[in-house]
Motif scaffolding. Structure first.
Motif, PDB file in Angstrom:
ATOM      1  N   ARG A  48       1.461  -2.697   0.347  1.00 49.20           N
ATOM      2  CA  ARG A  48       0.240  -2.241  -0.324  1.00 49.20           C
ATOM      3  C   ARG A  48       0.338  -2.350  -1.838  1.00 49.20           C
ATOM      4  N   GLY A  49       1.497  -1.999  -2.371  1.00 49.46           N
ATOM      5  CA  GLY A  49       1.649  -2.031  -3.827  1.00 49.46           C
ATOM      6  C   GLY A  49       1.454  -3.421  -4.393  1.00 49.46           C
ATOM      7  N   LYS A  50       1.988  -4.441  -3.708  1.00 49.95           N
ATOM      8  CA  LYS A  50       1.884  -5.810  -4.192  1.00 49.95           C
ATOM      9  C   LYS A  50       0.458  -6.347  -4.100  1.00 49.95           C
ATOM     10  N   ARG A  51      -0.371  -5.707  -3.268  1.00 46.11           N
ATOM     11  CA  ARG A  51      -1.759  -6.137  -3.128  1.00 46.11           C
ATOM     12  C   ARG A  51      -2.728  -5.261  -3.919  1.00 46.11           C
ATOM     13  N   GLY A  52      -2.196  -4.417  -4.776  1.00 43.27           N
ATOM     14  CA  GLY A  52      -3.045  -3.582  -5.605  1.00 43.27           C
ATOM     15  C   GLY A  52      -3.698  -2.442  -4.868  1.00 43.27           C
ATOM     16  N   LEU A  53      -3.102  -2.010  -3.752  1.00 42.42           N
ATOM     17  CA  LEU A  53      -3.696  -0.948  -2.947  1.00 42.42           C
ATOM     18  C   LEU A  53      -3.002   0.390  -3.148  1.00 42.42           C
ATOM     19  N   VAL A  54      -2.178   0.476  -4.193  1.00 41.49           N
ATOM     20  CA  VAL A  54      -1.606   1.744  -4.645  1.00 41.49           C
ATOM     21  C   VAL A  54      -1.838   1.822  -6.147  1.00 41.49           C
TER      22      VAL A  54
END
Length: 400
Positions: A48-54
């Motif tokens: 999620r972090g790498k996809r901008g979802l955090v």
């Protein structure tokens, strides 16, 4: 079933394990956001972090606008019921990696641990240590002391890790989980621990013992991801998973079926689905599951069909009757190759040579092994056409 983070943490919290304070914001719910905090998309996926979802929200930043931005990103990724975990920011002195899993070969519960956790933990795989627990043994906290000490833990953190391991094992077993991964497991300045993230995968076969699972948000998310073909297969007691490859598959045996998926992918012809029926299934089972595989094969992104069976106990005649019944009902929508690896009792009613003759009479190639079947597929497959309406967009190619 993969649990979203807030439901996995709720199970840890009920067992007395420390997790950050937080609240869940639904799509329309008004939630008070007090920086510093972090906003986390509640989806049952990694990275999620790498996809901008955090999104972290610092002091002085507008939390409401960050929340709406995250919801928009979730919708852009195809998540139409965006729930967001609003969680307090935790200052960690160190981040660890902690994981309970099942070792099918050793038939043990295994704790995997590293003093190096957080993002890109895969690069630190050489630091992982493993602690095996026999399934019938209930591990006490003190039993973990030598393991964590050898891994590098010391002081107050050593005791905290031993207690955490003992309690988390109980969560892992009592919830019938296949995986409990905490990355990162934070070491606080006090030396105590806190689970900053949690991935919990529950064994679907245990669902009759956990009627409360049906009420989980994760269960509703999983149900949305099921395609019509997958739903029909499940209703008939089959395993069927749509993938984004080009070869429609029908194989007997879940383990070898997944191995064949890897083999056909290595041959440059990735599978369009995974399918499996339980051992000893009758001809009607092969016919019904074959119909579903044919429907997957009818789409433009599929170039050929592979039916492959290894038969040592199940009769070759049963498979042949099932396939023949399927062919009587519908012609294959794409070129089809059949592979039969037969031995022992599998040939008690019909030999491979007889099966090959029966299929040849229908104009089908029947090969004696997987290498021959793959060579035949490469010869007969048709050009693949992919379009926006032909591929299942909800799967990443993994078997779940």
């Amino acid at each position: 079933m993969n649990l979203v983070e807030f439901e996995a943490k709720a199970m840890l919290h009920r067992a007395g394990l420390p997790v950050p304070a937080g609240t869940v914001a639904g799509e329309t719910a008004a939630v008070e956001i007090e920086p510093p905090c972090v906003l986390k998309a509640q989806i049952a996926e990694g990275g999620r972090g790498k996809r901008g979802l955090v999104l972290p929200v610092g002091v002085g930043e507008d939390g409401a606008s960050q929340l709406e931005l995250l919801r928009e990103r979730m919708r852009a990724h195809g998540h139409d019921a965006p729930q967001v975990l609003v969680e307090q920011t935790i200052d960690a002195a160190r981040e660890l990696y902690f994981c309970w899993r099942i070792d099918d070969v050793a038939q043990d519960h295994v704790l995997q641990f590293s003093m190096h956790g957080g993002v890109d933990v895969e690069a630190q795989g050489h630091t992982l240590s493993a602690f095996h627990v026999a399934p019938c043994h209930v591990p006490a906290a003190h039993e973990f002391v030598p393991f964590f000490a050898q891994a590098g833990a010391e002081g107050r953190t050593l005791g905290a890790l031993c207690r955490f391991a003992s309690v988390s094992w109980r969560v892992f077993v009592h919830e019938d989980a296949e995986l409990l991964e905490i990355n990162p497991l934070a070491v606080l300045p006090s030396g105590e621990l806190m689970a900053l993230d949690a991935k919990l995968v529950l064994d679907d076969n245990a669902s009759p013992r956990h009627l409360d699972w049906r009420a989980l948000h994760s269960s509703r998310l999983a149900d949305r991801r099921v395609t019509p073909l997958e739903r029909r297969a499940a209703a008939n007691g089959f395993a069927f998973v749509e993938l984004e490859g080009e070869i429609a598959m029908l194989a007997g045996g879940a383990g070898i079926g997944m191995a064949i998926l890897d083999i056909v992918a290595d041959a440059g012809m990735p599978a369009a689905n995974f399918a499996d029926a339980s051992g000893g299934s009758g001809a009607d089972v092969f016919e019904t599951l074959g119909r579903i595989a044919f429907e997957r094969a009818a789409r433009p992104d599929v170039s050929a069909i592979l039916m492959y069976f290894t038969l040592a106990a199940t009769s070759v005649a049963t498979v042949v009757r099932g396939v023949m019944a399927l062919l009587d009902a519908a012609a294959p929508p794409k070129p089809m190759v059949i592979g039969l690896l037969c031995c022992g009792a599998g040939e008690r009613e019909m030999t491979f040579a007889q099966a090959r003759e029966a299929f040849a009479a229908r104009g089908l190639r029947c090969e004696p092994g997987l290498p021959e079947a793959l060579a035949a597929l490469a010869e007969v497959r048709v050009p693949r056409r992919a379009g926006p309406d032909t591929l299942p967009t909800h799967h990443d190619g993994a078997i779940r």
